[in-house]
Motif scaffolding. Structure first.
Motif, short mmCIF file in Angstrom:
data_model
loop_
_atom_site.label_atom_id
_atom_site.label_comp_id
_atom_site.label_asym_id
_atom_site.label_seq_id
_atom_site.Cartn_x
_atom_site.Cartn_y
_atom_site.Cartn_z
N LYS A 262 0.84 -1.21 0.00
CA LYS A 262 0.00 0.00 0.00
C LYS A 262 0.88 1.26 0.00
O LYS A 262 2.11 1.18 0.13
CB LYS A 262 -0.94 -0.01 1.21
N CYS A 263 0.18 2.41 -0.14
CA CYS A 263 0.92 3.67 -0.10
C CYS A 263 0.06 4.76 0.52
O CYS A 263 -1.15 4.59 0.69
CB CYS A 263 1.36 4.07 -1.51
N THR A 264 0.68 5.87 0.85
CA THR A 264 -0.11 7.03 1.32
C THR A 264 0.18 8.20 0.39
O THR A 264 1.24 8.28 -0.23
CB THR A 264 0.28 7.42 2.77
N TRP A 265 -0.81 9.10 0.33
CA TRP A 265 -0.70 10.21 -0.64
C TRP A 265 0.11 11.37 -0.11
O TRP A 265 0.10 11.65 1.09
CB TRP A 265 -2.08 10.73 -1.05
#
Ligand code: PLP
Length: 417
Positions: A262-265
């Motif tokens: 996953k990633c964060t913006w």
């Protein structure tokens, strides 16, 4: 500073070139504007002295490029009175900005049966994205009527009663030159609970725009129509709305952290700008805004009002010419922007533009990317259009109007309606 068109023209190298062996008379600024030497030099200087990618370099020229790009967003924010540059998303042009609203806010918030209200005077870029989305999500599209060159406000209000979720309209018509009362239209739409997007492609270059005062949720425009380079445009969106939206293009720069799962913006506005940006475009746009502010946007508007008054006054006297747009009367010429569409009875607009070209005059002919307006509302297959900017001279308009007589002669047009 006093407005001096001859002085201003010295900054635009292309205005001192020839077209068909004659002095170029450029009357197509609604399609794209010419560029002052200051903008051309700013882009050249970037490439010659500090070309580097932004946001990731720890070396001087990368820091300088990052500053140039980010500063340009600050200039844009100030120019349209946005809260901060977090509300300024760069994209390719107005078209891409509108598509971005369709693919983010509208895609993420609208459901089957929801309505979108447009007007009959929209450019294709404010019609087609909504048609594509409507087909996909089974939305209902409606258009407020245009009559006598302006939006019929009774029809607009009536269609608002159907409670559309989004209303999207142009600030200034690229065919009719009409300036819409966007503040009033926004207020009415908000009262009915709709989000508001405004297409400002033809307004921001020519008149003071204050997005906070207008109160709209989204506002789009293009750099290339306001003395800046092509390939860069702006989507303004209210901070709290953009904050809630999911980005649609993923990649470098738009993330804060990435893991295998996953990633964060990243924070605004970078969340919406994946990959290497149009750095020279941003720098050029920043310089264009500096240039416009140096002249004064209100001075530009005043100059254009005088040009329109002059052109309409001249065209009215020419037999067999139909001028489209709002029927405002001479005392209300302020309701028109520097865009005049016309036809010469008995002449196809493409022939008109070709004969104008033979005199060195660049005008546009066709449907101007507003086919529904031109074909269905004006009931014409095409129209010819001259459009002005800060560097346009009254003498150039005189030459264009005189050329109408040449058109009649070449095409052997005798009788007029
Ligand atoms: N909207 C209006 C009113 C326009 O006049 C134009 C271009 O002429 C556009 C949108 C599209 O602008 P761009 O081609 O820069 O995306």
């Amino acid at each position: 500073m006093e407005f001096n068109v001859d002085e201003i023209r010295k900054d635009f190298p292309i205005l001192h070139t020839k077209n068909m062996g004659k002095d170029l008379i450029y009357l197509d600024s609604a399609a794209t504007s010419q560029k002052p030497i200051q903008v051309i030099n700013a882009i050249m200087e970037y490439y010659k002295t500090y070309n580097a990618n932004i946001h990731r370099g720890l070396y001087d020229i990368s820091v300088k490029a990052t500053e140039g790009y980010t500063n340009s967003k600050e200039k844009v924010a100030k120019f349209i009175n946005a809260q901060s540059y977090r509300e300024i998303l760069y994209c390719k042009n107005t078209t891409e900005a509108i598509n971005l609203v369709a693919l983010t806010w509208a895609e993420q918030n609208l459901k089957e049966g929801d309505g979108i209200l447009l007007t009959q005077m929209e450019h294709h870029s404010n019609i087609v994205p909504w048609q594509i989305l409507s087909k996909k999500k089974r939305l209902v599209l409606e258009y407020a009527k245009v009559e006598n060159g302006v939006i019929n406000m009774d029809d607009y209000k009536k269609k608002l009663e159907n409670a559309p979720k989004l209303v999207s309209f142009t600030h200034v018509s690229n065919v009719l030159g009409s300036i819409n009362n966007v503040k009033e239209m926004t207020k009415l739409a908000h009262t009915e609970g709709a989000m508001v997007h405004i297409d400002g492609a033809q307004s921001v270059p020519h008149m003071k725009v204050n997005v906070k005062d207008i109160g709209c949720d989204f506002f789009s425009f293009s750099s290339h129509k306001m003395l800046g380079p092509a390939g860069i445009g702006v989507l303004y969106g209210k901070d709290e709305i953009l904050e809630e939206l999911e980005p649609i293009i993923g990649g470098g720069d738009m993330i804060r952290s990435v893991d295998f799962e996953k990633c964060t913006w990243n924070e605004l506005p970078w969340k919406f700008e994946a990959g290497t940006s149009n750095i020279e475009g941003g720098i050029g746009l920043g310089k264009a805004i500096e240039y416009i502010e140096g002249i004064g946007i209100d001075n530009i508007r005043k100059h254009e009002i005088e040009l329109v008054r002059h052109a309409i006054g001249k065209l009215e006297k020419v037999e067999g010419v139909a001028v489209y747009g709002p029927e405002l009367g001479k005392d209300k010429i302020e309701g028109r922007a520097g865009v005049i569409s016309f036809n010469i009875h008995g002449a196809h607009p493409h022939d008109v533009a070709t004969i104008f070209n033979s005199e060195g005059i660049a005008i546009r002919a066709g449907h101007h990317c507003a086919m529904p307006l031109v074909n269905k509302v004006l009931n014409e297959p095409a129209v010819a259009r001259m459009s002005f900017y800060l560097y346009t001279k009254k003498e150039e308009i005189d030459k264009a109007v005189d050329t109408i007589e040449k058109v009649k002669k070449v095409l052997r047009i005798k009788k007029h309606r």
